[in-house]
Design a protein around this motif. Structure first.
Motif, PDB file in Angstrom:
ATOM      1  N   ILE A  65       0.846  -1.192   0.000  1.00 52.52           N
ATOM      2  CA  ILE A  65       0.000   0.000   0.000  1.00 52.52           C
ATOM      3  C   ILE A  65       0.884   1.245   0.000  1.00 52.52           C
ATOM      4  O   ILE A  65       1.830   1.348   0.794  1.00 52.52           O
ATOM      5  N   SER A  66       0.567   2.180  -0.878  1.00 59.07           N
ATOM      6  CA  SER A  66       1.335   3.421  -0.930  1.00 59.07           C
ATOM      7  C   SER A  66       1.020   4.303   0.278  1.00 59.07           C
ATOM      8  O   SER A  66       0.018   4.095   0.969  1.00 59.07           O
ATOM      9  N   ASN A  67       1.863   5.260   0.518  1.00 60.08           N
ATOM     10  CA  ASN A  67       1.690   6.161   1.653  1.00 60.08           C
ATOM     11  C   ASN A  67       0.380   6.948   1.541  1.00 60.08           C
ATOM     12  O   ASN A  67      -0.350   7.087   2.531  1.00 60.08           O
ATOM     13  N   SER A  68       0.071   7.421   0.373  1.00 58.44           N
ATOM     14  CA  SER A  68      -1.168   8.198   0.198  1.00 58.44           C
ATOM     15  C   SER A  68      -2.404   7.323   0.413  1.00 58.44           C
ATOM     16  O   SER A  68      -3.407   7.774   0.964  1.00 58.44           O
ATOM     17  N   GLU A  69      -2.322   6.062  -0.029  1.00 64.21           N
ATOM     18  CA  GLU A  69      -3.440   5.142   0.190  1.00 64.21           C
ATOM     19  C   GLU A  69      -3.621   4.849   1.678  1.00 64.21           C
ATOM     20  O   GLU A  69      -4.741   4.785   2.189  1.00 64.21           O
ATOM     21  N   MET A  70      -2.514   4.698   2.404  1.00 64.57           N
ATOM     22  CA  MET A  70      -2.576   4.458   3.845  1.00 64.57           C
ATOM     23  C   MET A  70      -3.205   5.652   4.559  1.00 64.57           C
ATOM     24  O   MET A  70      -4.030   5.485   5.456  1.00 64.57           O
ATOM     25  N   ARG A  96      -5.308   7.797   3.252  1.00 58.06           N
ATOM     26  CA  ARG A  96      -6.725   7.816   2.889  1.00 58.06           C
ATOM     27  C   ARG A  96      -7.513   6.814   3.722  1.00 58.06           C
ATOM     28  O   ARG A  96      -8.588   7.132   4.255  1.00 58.06           O
ATOM     29  N   ILE A  97      -6.973   5.612   3.872  1.00 57.90           N
ATOM     30  CA  ILE A  97      -7.651   4.581   4.662  1.00 57.90           C
ATOM     31  C   ILE A  97      -7.751   5.010   6.120  1.00 57.90           C
ATOM     32  O   ILE A  97      -8.792   4.841   6.759  1.00 57.90           O
ATOM     33  N   ARG A  98      -6.686   5.562   6.661  1.00 59.78           N
ATOM     34  CA  ARG A  98      -6.690   5.998   8.066  1.00 59.78           C
ATOM     35  C   ARG A  98      -7.735   7.089   8.295  1.00 59.78           C
ATOM     36  O   ARG A  98      -8.479   7.049   9.271  1.00 59.78           O
ATOM     37  N   ARG A  99      -7.812   8.043   7.382  1.00 55.16           N
ATOM     38  CA  ARG A  99      -8.809   9.115   7.521  1.00 55.16           C
ATOM     39  C   ARG A  99     -10.225   8.572   7.424  1.00 55.16           C
ATOM     40  O   ARG A  99     -11.119   9.009   8.150  1.00 55.16           O
ATOM     41  N   GLN A 100     -10.427   7.608   6.534  1.00 54.64           N
ATOM     42  CA  GLN A 100     -11.747   6.996   6.395  1.00 54.64           C
ATOM     43  C   GLN A 100     -12.136   6.269   7.683  1.00 54.64           C
ATOM     44  O   GLN A 100     -13.276   6.380   8.154  1.00 54.64           O
TER      45      GLN A 100
END
Length: 57
Positions: A2-7, A9-13
Motif C-alpha cells: 500500500i502506498s503512503n497516500s493510500e494508507m 486515505r484509509i486511516r482518515r476513512q
C-alpha cells in the motif's frame, strides 16, 4: 504493498467512521430515559472499552 497516500486515505476513512459511530452512540445515550427503573442496569447498557482498540488509535 500500500502506498503512503493510500494508507493516509484509509486511516482518515477509519477515523471518520469511528467519529460517526461515537456520535451516534452519544445521541442514543441522550435519548435514553434517565429514570431509575426505566433505564435498567447501567452496567449492561455500556460495555467496557477495548483497551487494545483504543491504544492503536
Amino acid at each position: 504493498m500500500i502506498s503512503n497516500s493510500e494508507m493516509i486515505r484509509i486511516r482518515r476513512q477509519m477515523q471518520r467512521r469511528i467519529r460517526d459511530v461515537v456520535a451516534e452512540r452519544r445521541r442514543a445515550r441522550q435519548m435514553e430515559p434517565t429514570g431509575g427503573e426505566a433505564a435498567g442496569d447501567p452496567t449492561e447498557a455500556r460495555p467496557a472499552a477495548d483497551a487494545s482498540f483504543s491504544a492503536s488509535i
